[in-house]
Motif scaffolding. Structure first.
Motif, PDB file in Angstrom:
ATOM      1  N   LEU A  92     -12.274   3.477  13.511  1.00 28.65           N
ATOM      2  CA  LEU A  92     -13.155   3.010  12.440  1.00 28.65           C
ATOM      3  C   LEU A  92     -12.377   2.760  11.150  1.00 28.65           C
ATOM      4  O   LEU A  92     -12.609   1.765  10.448  1.00 28.65           O
ATOM      5  N   GLY A  93     -11.446   3.645  10.842  1.00 27.24           N
ATOM      6  CA  GLY A  93     -10.629   3.460   9.642  1.00 27.24           C
ATOM      7  C   GLY A  93      -9.745   2.231   9.736  1.00 27.24           C
ATOM      8  O   GLY A  93      -9.604   1.482   8.764  1.00 27.24           O
ATOM      9  N   ALA A  94      -9.153   2.004  10.909  1.00 29.69           N
ATOM     10  CA  ALA A  94      -8.301   0.832  11.086  1.00 29.69           C
ATOM     11  C   ALA A  94      -9.108  -0.455  10.966  1.00 29.69           C
ATOM     12  O   ALA A  94      -8.656  -1.426  10.348  1.00 29.69           O
ATOM     13  N   LEU A  95     -10.301  -0.461  11.527  1.00 26.78           N
ATOM     14  CA  LEU A  95     -11.160  -1.641  11.395  1.00 26.78           C
ATOM     15  C   LEU A  95     -11.520  -1.889   9.934  1.00 26.78           C
ATOM     16  O   LEU A  95     -11.544  -3.038   9.471  1.00 26.78           O
ATOM     17  N   GLU A  96     -11.790  -0.829   9.197  1.00 32.02           N
ATOM     18  CA  GLU A  96     -12.106  -0.966   7.775  1.00 32.02           C
ATOM     19  C   GLU A  96     -10.904  -1.489   6.993  1.00 32.02           C
ATOM     20  O   GLU A  96     -11.054  -2.335   6.113  1.00 32.02           O
ATOM     21  N   ASP A  97      -9.714  -0.992   7.316  1.00 27.34           N
ATOM     22  CA  ASP A  97      -8.517  -1.484   6.640  1.00 27.34           C
ATOM     23  C   ASP A  97      -8.268  -2.958   6.957  1.00 27.34           C
ATOM     24  O   ASP A  97      -7.834  -3.716   6.082  1.00 27.34           O
ATOM     25  N   LEU A  98      -8.531  -3.361   8.187  1.00 24.08           N
ATOM     26  CA  LEU A  98      -8.350  -4.770   8.542  1.00 24.08           C
ATOM     27  C   LEU A  98      -9.371  -5.651   7.827  1.00 24.08           C
ATOM     28  O   LEU A  98      -9.043  -6.751   7.372  1.00 24.08           O
ATOM     29  N   LYS A  99     -10.610  -5.175   7.700  1.00 21.39           N
ATOM     30  CA  LYS A  99     -11.628  -5.934   6.973  1.00 21.39           C
ATOM     31  C   LYS A  99     -11.300  -6.001   5.482  1.00 21.39           C
ATOM     32  O   LYS A  99     -11.573  -7.000   4.828  1.00 21.39           O
ATOM     33  N   ASP A 100     -10.718  -4.927   4.976  1.00 13.25           N
ATOM     34  CA  ASP A 100     -10.389  -4.843   3.564  1.00 13.25           C
ATOM     35  C   ASP A 100      -9.292  -5.832   3.187  1.00 13.25           C
ATOM     36  O   ASP A 100      -9.185  -6.241   2.042  1.00 13.25           O
ATOM     37  N   GLY A 101      -8.486  -6.217   4.125  1.00 13.03           N
ATOM     38  CA  GLY A 101      -7.438  -7.186   3.845  1.00 13.03           C
ATOM     39  C   GLY A 101      -6.134  -6.563   3.392  1.00 13.03           C
ATOM     40  O   GLY A 101      -5.297  -7.253   2.820  1.00 13.03           O
ATOM     41  N   GLY A 102      -5.934  -5.281   3.610  1.00 14.92           N
ATOM     42  CA  GLY A 102      -4.683  -4.631   3.219  1.00 14.92           C
ATOM     43  C   GLY A 102      -3.483  -5.273   3.877  1.00 14.92           C
ATOM     44  O   GLY A 102      -2.447  -5.494   3.242  1.00 14.92           O
ATOM     45  N   VAL A 103      -3.622  -5.601   5.141  1.00 14.84           N
ATOM     46  CA  VAL A 103      -2.532  -6.260   5.863  1.00 14.84           C
ATOM     47  C   VAL A 103      -2.327  -7.659   5.295  1.00 14.84           C
ATOM     48  O   VAL A 103      -1.203  -8.105   5.092  1.00 14.84           O
ATOM     49  N   ARG A 104      -3.413  -8.340   4.998  1.00 20.11           N
ATOM     50  CA  ARG A 104      -3.321  -9.702   4.455  1.00 20.11           C
ATOM     51  C   ARG A 104      -2.606  -9.703   3.106  1.00 20.11           C
ATOM     52  O   ARG A 104      -1.797 -10.570   2.829  1.00 20.11           O
ATOM     53  N   ARG A 105      -2.902  -8.708   2.260  1.00 17.97           N
ATOM     54  CA  ARG A 105      -2.238  -8.622   0.957  1.00 17.97           C
ATOM     55  C   ARG A 105      -0.741  -8.419   1.118  1.00 17.97           C
ATOM     56  O   ARG A 105       0.056  -8.994   0.383  1.00 17.97           O
ATOM     57  N   ARG A 106      -0.335  -7.594   2.079  1.00 14.06           N
ATOM     58  CA  ARG A 106       1.097  -7.353   2.295  1.00 14.06           C
ATOM     59  C   ARG A 106       1.792  -8.608   2.806  1.00 14.06           C
ATOM     60  O   ARG A 106       2.908  -8.909   2.405  1.00 14.06           O
ATOM     61  N   ILE A 107       1.112  -9.354   3.676  1.00 13.80           N
ATOM     62  CA  ILE A 107       1.689 -10.604   4.167  1.00 13.80           C
ATOM     63  C   ILE A 107       1.804 -11.613   3.023  1.00 13.80           C
ATOM     64  O   ILE A 107       2.819 -12.312   2.897  1.00 13.80           O
ATOM     65  N   ASP A 108       0.789 -11.695   2.166  1.00 15.33           N
ATOM     66  CA  ASP A 108       0.840 -12.591   1.007  1.00 15.33           C
ATOM     67  C   ASP A 108       1.995 -12.226   0.076  1.00 15.33           C
ATOM     68  O   ASP A 108       2.691 -13.106  -0.443  1.00 15.33           O
ATOM     69  N   ALA A 109       2.200 -10.934  -0.158  1.00 13.65           N
ATOM     70  CA  ALA A 109       3.303 -10.497  -1.013  1.00 13.65           C
ATOM     71  C   ALA A 109       4.649 -10.875  -0.396  1.00 13.65           C
ATOM     72  O   ALA A 109       5.567 -11.301  -1.110  1.00 13.65           O
ATOM     73  N   LEU A 110       4.762 -10.720   0.915  1.00 14.93           N
ATOM     74  CA  LEU A 110       5.998 -11.110   1.599  1.00 14.93           C
ATOM     75  C   LEU A 110       6.229 -12.612   1.481  1.00 14.93           C
ATOM     76  O   LEU A 110       7.349 -13.055   1.209  1.00 14.93           O
ATOM     77  N   GLU A 111       5.162 -13.403   1.657  1.00 19.05           N
ATOM     78  CA  GLU A 111       5.284 -14.854   1.525  1.00 19.05           C
ATOM     79  C   GLU A 111       5.739 -15.241   0.120  1.00 19.05           C
ATOM     80  O   GLU A 111       6.587 -16.111  -0.046  1.00 19.05           O
ATOM     81  N   ARG A 112       5.180 -14.581  -0.906  1.00 21.75           N
ATOM     82  CA  ARG A 112       5.580 -14.887  -2.279  1.00 21.75           C
ATOM     83  C   ARG A 112       7.037 -14.548  -2.525  1.00 21.75           C
ATOM     84  O   ARG A 112       7.766 -15.299  -3.169  1.00 21.75           O
ATOM     85  N   SER A 113       7.501 -13.402  -2.010  1.00 22.43           N
ATOM     86  CA  SER A 113       8.881 -13.017  -2.230  1.00 22.43           C
ATOM     87  C   SER A 113       9.848 -13.947  -1.517  1.00 22.43           C
ATOM     88  O   SER A 113      10.892 -14.308  -2.060  1.00 22.43           O
ATOM     89  N   VAL A 114       9.493 -14.388  -0.306  1.00 23.58           N
ATOM     90  CA  VAL A 114      10.343 -15.334   0.422  1.00 23.58           C
ATOM     91  C   VAL A 114      10.352 -16.678  -0.296  1.00 23.58           C
ATOM     92  O   VAL A 114      11.410 -17.320  -0.431  1.00 23.58           O
ATOM     93  N   ALA A 115       9.199 -17.116  -0.791  1.00 21.51           N
ATOM     94  CA  ALA A 115       9.135 -18.380  -1.521  1.00 21.51           C
ATOM     95  C   ALA A 115       9.977 -18.315  -2.790  1.00 21.51           C
ATOM     96  O   ALA A 115      10.656 -19.302  -3.142  1.00 21.51           O
ATOM     97  N   THR A 116       9.982 -17.185  -3.468  1.00 21.92           N
ATOM     98  CA  THR A 116      10.809 -17.018  -4.679  1.00 21.92           C
ATOM     99  C   THR A 116      12.280 -17.106  -4.337  1.00 21.92           C
ATOM    100  O   THR A 116      13.054 -17.762  -5.044  1.00 21.92           O
ATOM    101  N   VAL A 117      12.673 -16.456  -3.274  1.00 17.95           N
ATOM    102  CA  VAL A 117      14.084 -16.488  -2.857  1.00 17.95           C
ATOM    103  C   VAL A 117      14.492 -17.902  -2.474  1.00 17.95           C
ATOM    104  O   VAL A 117      15.569 -18.380  -2.866  1.00 17.95           O
ATOM    105  N   LEU A 118      13.649 -18.603  -1.747  1.00 21.00           N
ATOM    106  CA  LEU A 118      13.968 -19.989  -1.331  1.00 21.00           C
ATOM    107  C   LEU A 118      13.997 -20.928  -2.519  1.00 21.00           C
ATOM    108  O   LEU A 118      14.806 -21.863  -2.550  1.00 21.00           O
ATOM    109  N   ALA A 119      13.118 -20.706  -3.497  1.00 28.42           N
ATOM    110  CA  ALA A 119      13.097 -21.570  -4.675  1.00 28.42           C
ATOM    111  C   ALA A 119      14.347 -21.387  -5.528  1.00 28.42           C
ATOM    112  O   ALA A 119      14.819 -22.335  -6.154  1.00 28.42           O
ATOM    113  N   ASN A 120      14.880 -20.156  -5.544  1.00 24.91           N
ATOM    114  CA  ASN A 120      16.079 -19.884  -6.335  1.00 24.91           C
ATOM    115  C   ASN A 120      17.366 -20.237  -5.607  1.00 24.91           C
ATOM    116  O   ASN A 120      18.429 -20.213  -6.190  1.00 24.91           O
ATOM    117  N   ALA A 121      17.266 -20.577  -4.322  1.00 26.77           N
ATOM    118  CA  ALA A 121      18.492 -20.874  -3.536  1.00 26.77           C
ATOM    119  C   ALA A 121      18.978 -22.275  -3.762  1.00 26.77           C
ATOM    120  O   ALA A 121      18.415 -23.143  -4.284  1.00 26.77           O
TER     121      ALA A 121
END
Length: 121
Positions: A92-121
């Motif tokens: 139940l907790g894992a389902l709530e965390d998945l609905k909450d988007g915690g994983v999605r936020r971490r993926i978005d943060a990773l995408e932003r950091s990779v985009a920053t690195v690529l933009a500065n390269a």
């Protein structure tokens, strides 16, 4: 690390055990690895990243332990219900965390950091 342990809302005995765990090291060839600190860092990160999952698991374990303490029925039901309630709370907790988007936020943060690195390269 030790500051985070001191700020926890737990007893002094638990804090002392966590400090002892943080001091455990392992020698690998010429390097010394602070394995205890790595374990505690992982646990803190897990609780921070998946709060509902952690709460669900803890609740399941607590309720299962309380059921196991019931006179006469507890010793019979405890070994069966404790793992089931723990798995139920974890799910139940894992389902709530998945609905909450915690994983999605971490993926978005990773995408932003990779985009920053690529933009500065």
């Amino acid at each position: 690390m030790l500051g985070r342990i001191e700020r926890l809302n737990v007893s002094a005995d638990v804090k002392a055990l966590l400090r002892d765990l943080a001091r455990i090291t392992l020698r690998v060839g010429e390097a010394v690895v602070s394995i205890g600190r790595k374990i505690i860092d992982f646990a803190f990160e897990l609780v921070k990243s998946y709060p509902s999952t952690t709460f669900g698991l803890a609740t399941g374990l607590i309720v299962g332990t309380l059921v196991a303490g019931i006179p006469l029925l507890g010793p019979l039901l405890g070994p069966i219900l404790t793992p089931l309630l723990s798995a139920f709370g974890l799910t139940l907790g894992a389902l709530e965390d998945l609905k909450d988007g915690g994983v999605r936020r971490r993926i978005d943060a990773l995408e932003r950091s990779v985009a920053t690195v690529l933009a500065n390269a």
